[in-house]
Motif scaffolding. Structure first.
Motif, PDB file in Angstrom:
ATOM      1  N   LYS A 127       0.848  -1.192   0.000  1.00 15.69           N
ATOM      2  CA  LYS A 127       0.000   0.000   0.000  1.00 15.69           C
ATOM      3  C   LYS A 127       0.885   1.244   0.000  1.00 15.69           C
ATOM      4  O   LYS A 127       1.955   1.263   0.594  1.00 15.69           O
ATOM      5  CB  LYS A 127      -0.904   0.037   1.245  1.00 15.69           C
ATOM      6  CG  LYS A 127      -1.715  -1.237   1.471  1.00 15.69           C
ATOM      7  CD  LYS A 127      -2.718  -1.504   0.363  1.00 15.69           C
ATOM      8  CE  LYS A 127      -3.579  -2.717   0.696  1.00 15.69           C
ATOM      9  NZ  LYS A 127      -4.488  -3.078  -0.415  1.00 15.69           N
ATOM     10  N   TYR A 137       1.170   5.470   0.734  1.00 15.91           N
ATOM     11  CA  TYR A 137       0.651   6.661   1.421  1.00 15.91           C
ATOM     12  C   TYR A 137       1.273   7.889   0.768  1.00 15.91           C
ATOM     13  O   TYR A 137       2.498   7.997   0.685  1.00 15.91           O
ATOM     14  CB  TYR A 137       1.045   6.659   2.901  1.00 15.91           C
ATOM     15  CG  TYR A 137       0.342   5.654   3.777  1.00 15.91           C
ATOM     16  CD1 TYR A 137      -0.571   6.049   4.753  1.00 15.91           C
ATOM     17  CD2 TYR A 137       0.610   4.287   3.656  1.00 15.91           C
ATOM     18  CE1 TYR A 137      -1.198   5.126   5.575  1.00 15.91           C
ATOM     19  CE2 TYR A 137      -0.021   3.353   4.471  1.00 15.91           C
ATOM     20  CZ  TYR A 137      -0.913   3.785   5.428  1.00 15.91           C
ATOM     21  OH  TYR A 137      -1.532   2.871   6.241  1.00 15.91           O
ATOM     22  N   GLN A 174     -11.702   4.266   4.105  1.00 14.81           N
ATOM     23  CA  GLN A 174     -11.512   4.546   5.528  1.00 14.81           C
ATOM     24  C   GLN A 174     -11.606   6.046   5.735  1.00 14.81           C
ATOM     25  O   GLN A 174     -10.746   6.793   5.259  1.00 14.81           O
ATOM     26  CB  GLN A 174     -10.155   4.037   6.002  1.00 14.81           C
ATOM     27  CG  GLN A 174      -9.715   4.532   7.382  1.00 14.81           C
ATOM     28  CD  GLN A 174     -10.621   4.060   8.492  1.00 14.81           C
ATOM     29  OE1 GLN A 174     -10.723   2.864   8.727  1.00 14.81           O
ATOM     30  NE2 GLN A 174     -11.293   4.982   9.178  1.00 14.81           N
ATOM     31  N   THR A 213      -6.435   8.877   5.608  1.00 15.88           N
ATOM     32  CA  THR A 213      -7.648   8.312   5.030  1.00 15.88           C
ATOM     33  C   THR A 213      -7.251   7.338   3.935  1.00 15.88           C
ATOM     34  O   THR A 213      -6.204   7.506   3.305  1.00 15.88           O
ATOM     35  CB  THR A 213      -8.556   9.427   4.462  1.00 15.88           C
ATOM     36  OG1 THR A 213      -9.748   8.864   3.914  1.00 15.88           O
ATOM     37  CG2 THR A 213      -7.857  10.230   3.383  1.00 15.88           C
ATOM     38  N   VAL A 214      -8.064   6.302   3.726  1.00 11.38           N
ATOM     39  CA  VAL A 214      -7.821   5.322   2.672  1.00 11.38           C
ATOM     40  C   VAL A 214      -8.868   5.513   1.586  1.00 11.38           C
ATOM     41  O   VAL A 214     -10.073   5.580   1.878  1.00 11.38           O
ATOM     42  CB  VAL A 214      -7.852   3.885   3.209  1.00 11.38           C
ATOM     43  CG1 VAL A 214      -7.562   2.884   2.081  1.00 11.38           C
ATOM     44  CG2 VAL A 214      -6.840   3.708   4.343  1.00 11.38           C
ATOM     45  N   THR A 267     -10.016   5.087  -2.888  1.00 11.22           N
ATOM     46  CA  THR A 267      -9.790   4.486  -4.200  1.00 11.22           C
ATOM     47  C   THR A 267     -10.011   5.564  -5.252  1.00 11.22           C
ATOM     48  O   THR A 267     -10.848   6.457  -5.082  1.00 11.22           O
ATOM     49  CB  THR A 267     -10.730   3.307  -4.492  1.00 11.22           C
ATOM     50  OG1 THR A 267     -12.088   3.744  -4.432  1.00 11.22           O
ATOM     51  CG2 THR A 267     -10.514   2.183  -3.511  1.00 11.22           C
ATOM     52  N   GLU A 301      -6.389   1.435  -4.920  1.00 14.44           N
ATOM     53  CA  GLU A 301      -6.433   1.854  -3.521  1.00 14.44           C
ATOM     54  C   GLU A 301      -5.137   2.560  -3.132  1.00 14.44           C
ATOM     55  O   GLU A 301      -4.049   2.170  -3.549  1.00 14.44           O
ATOM     56  CB  GLU A 301      -6.650   0.640  -2.626  1.00 14.44           C
ATOM     57  CG  GLU A 301      -6.757   0.964  -1.142  1.00 14.44           C
ATOM     58  CD  GLU A 301      -7.003  -0.266  -0.289  1.00 14.44           C
ATOM     59  OE1 GLU A 301      -6.558  -0.269   0.882  1.00 14.44           O
ATOM     60  OE2 GLU A 301      -7.636  -1.234  -0.792  1.00 14.44           O
ATOM     61  N   ALA A 314      -3.569   5.555   0.209  1.00 18.14           N
ATOM     62  CA  ALA A 314      -3.854   6.325   1.415  1.00 18.14           C
ATOM     63  C   ALA A 314      -3.271   7.725   1.283  1.00 18.14           C
ATOM     64  O   ALA A 314      -2.275   7.937   0.577  1.00 18.14           O
ATOM     65  CB  ALA A 314      -3.288   5.635   2.654  1.00 18.14           C
TER      66      ALA A 314
END
Length: 260
Positions: free
Chosen positions: A204, A206, A228, A239-240, A242, A248, A250
């Protein structure tokens, strides 16, 4: 320092690349969201798109690719071929064998034994991200996996990185280069991983932003979704999301470091 002027140390995440069907849609989303401007490579690079902040390269976009969109991570390496061999010897599968990317560098793409896709980058003319830990730029990477110890051992073998627990009682390790944390490995229960990622581990990304709440709102107005809602953490409010292509990622407003 947020500005990067040379190849990152081996084992450091050095480039993020969005792979998806439509680069134009990605540009129209990430431009207003992260303040990106865009440069297009020549035909010899398939029209590859490079995102910039203040003229500094921060990420890439590969369009025209079938399947669900996703953000991919590349680790800096001093020897792409050697690292790729160590990875396959340790159970990884080759997706793209080591190959030259013109004068820019040498790359390979693999899937680790837990199912997470990652890349290797041996930079020459292209060092990777020229700006990090600033708004619009890469702030952190995190592997979500059901087996943190096995994942840490794999990347330690491939990249020569060390690992350390983030705090007692939490299934979270940081991979470190010369004692500096460069990315994380987050352990989740196998049933949760099965439901979210079909049992596979996944990296993931960020991105740093000035305000996570504003970024979440902006994402929804440009076709993105909130997975999220903004939440506080010891490292910042994040915050997460798409994007409209389904990738996806963050967005985090990092907590300022304490004065030394």
């Amino acid at each position: 320092m947020p500005e990067v002027t040379g190849n990152a140390a081996q084992g450091t995440p050095c480039w993020m690349n969005l792979v998806g069907p439509d680069a134009a849609t990605a540009e129209s989303f990430y431009g207003p969201l992260l303040g990106w401007e865009f440069e297009r490579a020549g035909a010899e690079y398939g029209g590859y798109v490079v995102a910039t902040v203040g003229g500094k390269k921060v990420a890439g976009i590969t369009g025209g690719m079938p399947g669900p969109a996703f953000w991919g991570i590349y680790f800096a390496t001093d020897d792409c071929d050697g690292a790729a061999k160590r990875a396959t010897d340790a159970g990884a599968e080759l997706v793209t064998p080591p190959e030259e990317v013109g004068p820019l560098g040498r790359m390979a793409v693999l899937t680790d034994p837990q199912g997470a896709t990652f890349g290797l980058w041996q930079g020459r003319e292209h060092i990777g991200a020229e700006l990090v830990n600033e708004p619009g730029a890469l702030a952190w990477n995190e592997l979500v996996t059901a087996d943190t110890a096995a994942s840490a051992a794999f990347y330690g073998t491939v990249l020569g990185v060390s690992n350390a627990p983030i705090q007692p009682g939490v299934d979270y390790l940081t991979l470190t280069v010369a004692g500096r944390p460069v990315c994380g490995i987050f352990g989740v229960p196998r049933p949760q991983l099965d439901a979210a990622q079909n049992g596979n581990a996944a990296w993931k990304v960020y991105f740093a932003v000035p305000n996570a709440d504003t970024t979440a709102q902006t994402a929804t107005t440009h076709g993105g979704k909130i997975l999220q809602p903004p939440i506080n953490s010891p490292f910042g409010r994040f915050t997460v999301l798409t994007d409209p292509l389904g990738a996806e990622f963050a967005a985090i407003s990092p907590t300022p470091p304490h004065p030394q």
